[in-house]
Design a protein around this motif. Structure first.
Motif, PDB file in Angstrom:
ATOM      1  N   GLN A 117      47.169 -19.685  -1.038  1.00 43.64           N
ATOM      2  CA  GLN A 117      46.309 -18.957  -0.110  1.00 43.64           C
ATOM      3  C   GLN A 117      47.078 -18.277   1.014  1.00 43.64           C
ATOM      4  O   GLN A 117      46.574 -17.333   1.627  1.00 43.64           O
ATOM      5  CB  GLN A 117      45.274 -19.913   0.497  1.00 43.64           C
ATOM      6  N   TYR A 118      48.291 -18.741   1.275  1.00 44.61           N
ATOM      7  CA  TYR A 118      49.038 -18.231   2.433  1.00 44.61           C
ATOM      8  C   TYR A 118      49.240 -16.717   2.408  1.00 44.61           C
ATOM      9  O   TYR A 118      48.978 -16.035   3.413  1.00 44.61           O
ATOM     10  CB  TYR A 118      50.373 -18.967   2.554  1.00 44.61           C
ATOM     11  N   PRO A 119      49.689 -16.112   1.303  1.00 46.73           N
ATOM     12  CA  PRO A 119      49.843 -14.649   1.298  1.00 46.73           C
ATOM     13  C   PRO A 119      48.522 -13.916   1.455  1.00 46.73           C
ATOM     14  O   PRO A 119      48.484 -12.811   2.020  1.00 46.73           O
ATOM     15  CB  PRO A 119      50.509 -14.351  -0.048  1.00 46.73           C
ATOM     16  N   ILE A 120      47.436 -14.514   0.970  1.00 45.72           N
ATOM     17  CA  ILE A 120      46.117 -13.909   1.158  1.00 45.72           C
ATOM     18  C   ILE A 120      45.764 -13.902   2.640  1.00 45.72           C
ATOM     19  O   ILE A 120      45.277 -12.903   3.185  1.00 45.72           O
ATOM     20  CB  ILE A 120      45.055 -14.667   0.345  1.00 45.72           C
ATOM     21  N   LEU A 121      46.018 -15.028   3.296  1.00 48.91           N
ATOM     22  CA  LEU A 121      45.776 -15.119   4.744  1.00 48.91           C
ATOM     23  C   LEU A 121      46.565 -14.045   5.489  1.00 48.91           C
ATOM     24  O   LEU A 121      46.026 -13.368   6.376  1.00 48.91           O
ATOM     25  CB  LEU A 121      46.160 -16.517   5.236  1.00 48.91           C
ATOM     26  N   LEU A 122      47.833 -13.886   5.150  1.00 51.23           N
ATOM     27  CA  LEU A 122      48.670 -12.896   5.841  1.00 51.23           C
ATOM     28  C   LEU A 122      48.140 -11.477   5.641  1.00 51.23           C
ATOM     29  O   LEU A 122      48.138 -10.668   6.578  1.00 51.23           O
ATOM     30  CB  LEU A 122      50.116 -12.988   5.353  1.00 51.23           C
ATOM     31  N   ASP A 123      47.689 -11.175   4.429  1.00 53.34           N
ATOM     32  CA  ASP A 123      47.162  -9.840   4.155  1.00 53.34           C
ATOM     33  C   ASP A 123      45.895  -9.567   4.968  1.00 53.34           C
ATOM     34  O   ASP A 123      45.731  -8.486   5.543  1.00 53.34           O
ATOM     35  CB  ASP A 123      46.856  -9.682   2.663  1.00 53.34           C
ATOM     36  N   VAL A 124      44.998 -10.553   5.017  1.00 55.06           N
ATOM     37  CA  VAL A 124      43.761 -10.388   5.793  1.00 55.06           C
ATOM     38  C   VAL A 124      44.089 -10.256   7.271  1.00 55.06           C
ATOM     39  O   VAL A 124      43.537  -9.396   7.975  1.00 55.06           O
ATOM     40  CB  VAL A 124      42.811 -11.583   5.561  1.00 55.06           C
ATOM     41  N   TYR A 125      44.998 -11.093   7.735  1.00 55.00           N
ATOM     42  CA  TYR A 125      45.362 -11.056   9.156  1.00 55.00           C
ATOM     43  C   TYR A 125      45.990  -9.722   9.532  1.00 55.00           C
ATOM     44  O   TYR A 125      45.679  -9.149  10.590  1.00 55.00           O
ATOM     45  CB  TYR A 125      46.311 -12.205   9.479  1.00 55.00           C
TER      46      TYR A 125
END
Length: 221
Positions: A72-80
């Motif tokens: 989930q971490y790269p998804i979080l970074l993209d959304v952020y």
């Protein structure tokens, strides 16, 4: 040159709501809804994306593994990255205090455990990137705070001298970084820990940015 180096999240800007929102977007995508609270979980937000995901998973999926966090971490970074300044604001007086330091002949820079590209983007969006002579983020020099190397790099990139510098931060990580680098630390009391930072025994506390000029003169002249 005498130098003041700043942490970013929880020190220059309150970024917690946008960080929490990015993590909650991950949990919504998994069908859990908004797991984290932007106020109650602000302290965890300032510890980074993995910490937020770990806390969230601990609430909805006992026995979760590190692999799920990392997925989930790269998804979080993209959304952020897409919504990096929706709610984020500089703390009152921060920009004016940095500008005053520059006028008085001090070098200023940023040393953060936020990924460098995101830190650069955020400060640009907030209109203050040009105020800082250095920008050292997570892994810019291969390691992150509390290792002193990022701090030393931030001082040097800003054109300063380590022995005539100090770090403004908001957490135990910043206190430990300054101690490892052999320089004073100033911890803000308007960050996530509030007056709780007193327990860390920094060289000074900052209750409002209008006090920074005085503290700077006291610490490094």
């Amino acid at each position: 040159m005498r130098t003041v180096i700043f942490d970013l999240d929880g020190t220059l800007a309150d970024t917690s709501a946008d960080l929490i929102a990015a993590a909650n977007a991950c949990f919504r995508g998994l069908g859990y809804g908004d797991v984290l609270d932007p106020v109650a979980d602000a302290h965890t937000a300032f510890r980074g994306g993995r910490a937020m995901l770990t806390l969230g998973f601990s609430r909805v999926k006992p026995g979760f593994g590190e692999a799920e966090v990392m997925e989930q971490y790269p998804i979080l970074l993209d959304v952020y990255a897409e919504h990096i300044d929706t709610h984020t604001r500089l703390y009152e007086g921060a920009a004016e205090a940095v500008e005053a330091l520059r006028r008085d002949g001090y070098a200023v820079g940023v040393c953060t455990n936020k990924p460098e590209d995101l830190a650069d983007r955020l400060l640009t969006r907030l209109g203050v990137r040009d105020l800082f002579g250095s920008m050292i983020g997570a892994k810019t020099v291969g390691v992150s705070k509390p290792d002193p190397k990022p701090y030393v790099a931030a001082v040097e990139e800003a054109g300063g001298v380590l022995a005539q510098s100090f770090l403004v931060g908001d957490t135990e990580t910043d206190r430990a970084t300054a101690k490892a680098a052999g320089v004073p630390s100033v911890l803000v009391t308007f960050g996530p820990d509030g007056d709780g930072v007193k327990r860390l025994e920094p060289e000074a506390l900052l209750t409002h940015y209008n006090e920074l000029s005085r503290l700077t003169k006291e610490l490094i002249g």
